[in-house]
Scaffold this motif. Structure first.
Motif, short mmCIF file in Angstrom:
data_model
loop_
_atom_site.label_atom_id
_atom_site.label_comp_id
_atom_site.label_asym_id
_atom_site.label_seq_id
_atom_site.Cartn_x
_atom_site.Cartn_y
_atom_site.Cartn_z
N GLN A 10 0.86 -1.18 0.00
CA GLN A 10 0.00 0.00 0.00
C GLN A 10 0.90 1.23 0.00
N ARG A 11 0.38 2.31 -0.57
CA ARG A 11 1.18 3.52 -0.69
C ARG A 11 1.68 4.03 0.67
N ARG A 12 0.89 3.84 1.72
CA ARG A 12 1.33 4.30 3.04
C ARG A 12 2.63 3.61 3.45
N VAL A 13 2.81 2.35 3.06
CA VAL A 13 4.06 1.63 3.35
C VAL A 13 5.19 2.16 2.47
N VAL A 14 4.86 2.48 1.21
CA VAL A 14 5.87 3.08 0.34
C VAL A 14 6.32 4.42 0.92
N GLN A 15 5.39 5.18 1.50
CA GLN A 15 5.75 6.44 2.15
C GLN A 15 6.67 6.19 3.35
N GLN A 16 6.40 5.15 4.11
CA GLN A 16 7.29 4.79 5.22
C GLN A 16 8.67 4.38 4.69
N LEU A 17 8.67 3.64 3.60
CA LEU A 17 9.94 3.24 2.98
C LEU A 17 10.72 4.47 2.50
N PHE A 18 9.99 5.45 1.98
CA PHE A 18 10.65 6.69 1.53
C PHE A 18 11.33 7.39 2.72
N VAL A 19 10.65 7.44 3.85
CA VAL A 19 11.24 8.05 5.05
C VAL A 19 12.47 7.27 5.50
N LEU A 20 12.35 5.94 5.57
CA LEU A 20 13.50 5.11 5.95
C LEU A 20 14.66 5.29 4.97
N ASP A 21 14.33 5.37 3.69
CA ASP A 21 15.37 5.53 2.68
C ASP A 21 16.05 6.90 2.81
N SER A 22 15.29 7.90 3.21
CA SER A 22 15.88 9.23 3.45
C SER A 22 16.84 9.18 4.64
N VAL A 23 16.44 8.48 5.70
CA VAL A 23 17.33 8.31 6.86
C VAL A 23 18.58 7.55 6.43
N TYR A 24 18.39 6.53 5.62
CA TYR A 24 19.51 5.74 5.09
C TYR A 24 20.48 6.64 4.33
N GLY A 25 19.96 7.47 3.45
CA GLY A 25 20.80 8.35 2.65
C GLY A 25 21.54 9.38 3.48
N LEU A 26 20.83 9.99 4.42
CA LEU A 26 21.46 11.01 5.27
C LEU A 26 22.54 10.39 6.16
N SER A 27 22.26 9.20 6.68
CA SER A 27 23.27 8.55 7.52
C SER A 27 24.48 8.13 6.69
N ALA A 28 24.26 7.72 5.44
CA ALA A 28 25.38 7.37 4.56
C ALA A 28 26.25 8.60 4.29
N LEU A 29 25.61 9.76 4.08
CA LEU A 29 26.38 10.99 3.89
C LEU A 29 27.19 11.33 5.14
#
Length: 148
Positions: free
Chosen positions: A34-53
């Motif tokens: 469901q899109r709400r889970v994709v939205q959660q994945l987007f947030v997690l992916d943003s945290v992933y990217g920021l932590s990688a930086l």
């Protein structure tokens, strides 16, 4: 000395944050979401990217600024392998990031089909991630030094 300890602390905290984010993504990803889970994945992916930086920035500070001399890292083939594995993770993460970004907006109840390659890339990122601490442990024991 305290500067090095604090720098290493923030490096480790960034690594732990990244690990939690990628494991969270792997936990949530399914062939159909469901899109709400994709939205959660987007947030997690943003945290992933920021932590990688943060890992890269702090890692460069450790390499060239505080702590061991730069040659300790520069002349260690395991360190270069570790950088390569991390770079591989970064490259693999591009496609899931684009997918989550493109599908984050819309009705929360909508269903989204997740391509198999997106799920595969997340699994490959996890596999590469499992090798990085091994490299770090080997380096800490003096393995990988090239020439003097």
């Amino acid at each position: 000395m305290i500067a090095e300890a604090l720098t290493r602390y923030f490096h480790f905290m960034s690594i732990l944050t990244m690990v939690c984010a990628i494991v969270g993504e792997a936990w949530l990803i399914r062939p159909r979401l469901q899109r709400r889970v994709v939205q959660q994945l987007f947030v997690l992916d943003s945290v992933y990217g920021l932590s990688a930086l943060a890992i890269v920035g702090i890692g460069l500070l450790l390499w060239f600024g505080v702590g061991k001399p730069a040659d300790y890292y520069s002349k260690n083939w395991i360190f270069h392998l570790k950088l390569g594995l991390f770079t591989g993770m970064a490259i693999l993460s591009v496609w899931p990031t684009i997918f989550f970004f493109r599908h984050r907006k819309g009705a929360a109840e909508d269903w989204i089909d997740v391509p198999r390659r997106i799920r595969l890339m997340l699994r490959l990122e996890l596999a590469l991630l499992l090798l990085i601490p091994l490299c770090a442990a080997l380096m800490a024991r003096g393995f990988g030094q090239m020439g003097s």
